[in-house]
Write a protein that holds these residues in place. Structure first.
Motif, PDB file in Angstrom:
ATOM      1  N   THR A  19       2.660 -63.192 -15.148  1.00 16.55           N
ATOM      2  CA  THR A  19       4.021 -62.430 -14.917  1.00 16.55           C
ATOM      3  C   THR A  19       5.043 -62.880 -16.031  1.00 16.55           C
ATOM      4  O   THR A  19       6.296 -62.425 -15.881  1.00 16.55           O
ATOM      5  N   ILE A  52       9.561 -60.436 -10.529  1.00 19.83           N
ATOM      6  CA  ILE A  52       8.213 -59.924 -11.076  1.00 19.83           C
ATOM      7  C   ILE A  52       7.116 -60.842 -10.249  1.00 19.83           C
ATOM      8  O   ILE A  52       6.052 -60.343  -9.756  1.00 19.83           O
ATOM      9  N   SER A  56       4.209 -59.469  -7.743  1.00 20.58           N
ATOM     10  CA  SER A  56       2.918 -59.433  -8.172  1.00 20.58           C
ATOM     11  C   SER A  56       2.000 -60.476  -7.294  1.00 20.58           C
ATOM     12  O   SER A  56       0.978 -59.956  -6.871  1.00 20.58           O
ATOM     13  N   GLU A  59       1.495 -58.336  -3.824  1.00 21.77           N
ATOM     14  CA  GLU A  59       0.424 -57.698  -3.879  1.00 21.77           C
ATOM     15  C   GLU A  59      -0.893 -58.077  -3.693  1.00 21.77           C
ATOM     16  O   GLU A  59      -1.838 -57.557  -2.950  1.00 21.77           O
ATOM     17  N   ILE A  79      10.977 -52.449 -15.411  1.00 23.19           N
ATOM     18  CA  ILE A  79       9.504 -51.856 -15.464  1.00 23.19           C
ATOM     19  C   ILE A  79       8.798 -52.803 -15.028  1.00 23.19           C
ATOM     20  O   ILE A  79       7.482 -52.301 -14.211  1.00 23.19           O
ATOM     21  N   LYS A  80       8.514 -54.086 -15.161  1.00 23.12           N
ATOM     22  CA  LYS A  80       7.404 -55.009 -14.739  1.00 23.12           C
ATOM     23  C   LYS A  80       7.626 -54.891 -13.427  1.00 23.12           C
ATOM     24  O   LYS A  80       6.353 -55.024 -12.533  1.00 23.12           O
ATOM     25  N   ASN A  82       8.219 -52.969 -11.107  1.00 20.11           N
ATOM     26  CA  ASN A  82       8.018 -51.683 -10.264  1.00 20.11           C
ATOM     27  C   ASN A  82       6.503 -51.337 -10.523  1.00 20.11           C
ATOM     28  O   ASN A  82       6.147 -50.493  -9.722  1.00 20.11           O
ATOM     29  N   LYS A  83       5.702 -52.059 -11.463  1.00 20.77           N
ATOM     30  CA  LYS A  83       4.445 -51.807 -11.569  1.00 20.77           C
ATOM     31  C   LYS A  83       3.593 -52.376 -10.178  1.00 20.77           C
ATOM     32  O   LYS A  83       2.578 -51.773 -10.005  1.00 20.77           O
ATOM     33  N   PHE A  84       4.550 -53.125  -9.438  1.00 17.80           N
ATOM     34  CA  PHE A  84       3.549 -53.808  -8.221  1.00 17.80           C
ATOM     35  C   PHE A  84       3.839 -53.138  -7.013  1.00 17.80           C
ATOM     36  O   PHE A  84       3.916 -53.527  -5.875  1.00 17.80           O
ATOM     37  N   ASN A  85       5.018 -51.987  -7.292  1.00 14.35           N
ATOM     38  CA  ASN A  85       5.423 -51.296  -6.099  1.00 14.35           C
ATOM     39  C   ASN A  85       6.257 -51.771  -5.060  1.00 14.35           C
ATOM     40  O   ASN A  85       5.756 -51.373  -3.739  1.00 14.35           O
ATOM     41  N   ASN A 276      10.184 -62.306 -20.542  1.00 14.54           N
ATOM     42  CA  ASN A 276      10.580 -61.063 -20.445  1.00 14.54           C
ATOM     43  C   ASN A 276      12.117 -60.846 -20.839  1.00 14.54           C
ATOM     44  O   ASN A 276      12.835 -60.883 -19.956  1.00 14.54           O
TER      45      ASN A 276
END
Length: 290
Positions: A19, A52, A56, A59, A79-80, A82-85, A276
């Protein structure tokens, strides 16, 4: 780096961590120990890296995550995340207190709060960095480390001094966001206004209740760097060293490049905390001074 600083520099590349930052260690340590019967969900306040990591790992363990993120957090970090909702709640850090907001939502929704720094499991997780550094290089004179909320600094310092009481641990803060340095000088936790530093991961207004006494006992010094020095350091790291670090990591590179350390210190371990970064910072600062 050795040639420029006339010192022997060893890098701990936490910016290559899962991450993209050291935050993975503490968040994993916390979430992995949650009782399965009480995993209703977790909540964390974060400027990005902690969020992040939490999203991660949540999830991975099948845990619902809620994140309180400032509206001005770097776009790359959002953005990173939101990848993991996760459920993301944006707030204005100039008008709203992150801790208060997080506690209100946690109480309403029965969520476990995962502090970004001020918790023993977070501190213990980051302490593994200090253990690994001294297992590999026991002869370090100094460990140089960024200071935000104090989870990284207190964990590394505590672990390092347990292994080698002689090694110095020195923190680095932005000059316009030096809440830890001010607090240590005052001998008590002291709040400052939210600093508008480019090192977004270090925009804390005060050290933590748990981290402050540890830093008071185990940090040998806290030095500061200017915004111009941070900009120069992040650009130097990307263009000359090939290290894709963020501004919060670059504070320690700035301390080295601008010769903040005493001459007699020779062997230095440097913790580069995250990768990041905000792309808009690149090439906006001069590297001519280096």
């Amino acid at each position: 780096m050795n040639s420029i600083t006339d010192k022997k520099v060893f890098i701990k590349p936490e910016f290559k961590q899962w991450t993209g930052s050291f935050k993975y260690r503490g968040a994993y340590n916390f979430i992995s120990q949650l009782d399965r019967t009480s995993r209703n969900g977790v909540i964390a306040g974060s400027s990005g890296n902690h969020g992040i990591a939490v999203s991660s790992i949540a999830e991975k363990f099948g845990v619902n995550a809620t994140l309180c993120i400032p509206k001005d957090a770097p776009r790359e970090k959002l953005i990173k995340i939101n990848k993991f909702n996760p459920r993301v709640i944006l707030f204005d850090r100039q008008k709203q207190d992150r801790t208060t907001l997080t506690e209100e939502i946690a109480g309403r929704d029965s969520l476990h709060i995962i502090p970004s720094s001020d918790h023993e499991k977070i501190i213990a997780g980051t302490g593994t960095i200090g253990i690994e550094m001294l297992e590999e290089h026991d002869g370090l004179d100094v460990i140089l480390i960024p200071v935000g909320g104090g989870g990284l600094a207190s964990g590394v310092a505590l672990a390092a001094h347990h292994m080698n009481p002689r090694v110095q641990v020195i923190g680095v803060e932005p000059e316009i966001g030096c809440d830890t340095k001010i607090s240590l000088k005052a001998n008590r936790i002291t709040s400052i206004l939210t600093p508008n530093t480019i090192a977004d991961g270090l925009r804390h207004t005060q050290p933590g209740q748990l981290t402050f006494p540890i830093m008071k006992k185990h940090l040998d010094d806290v030095m500061t760097v200017t915004e111009e020095e941070i900009l120069s350091a992040i650009n130097f790291s990307h263009t000359k060293l090939g290290l894709k670090i963020e501004a919060s990591s670059a504070v320690v590179i700035a301390a080295l490049l601008y010769k903040k350390l005493p001459e007699n210190i020779r062997k230095i371990g440097v913790v580069l905390s995250g990768s990041n970064y905000d792309h808009s910072l690149l090439y906006s600062g001069s590297i001519e001074a280096i």
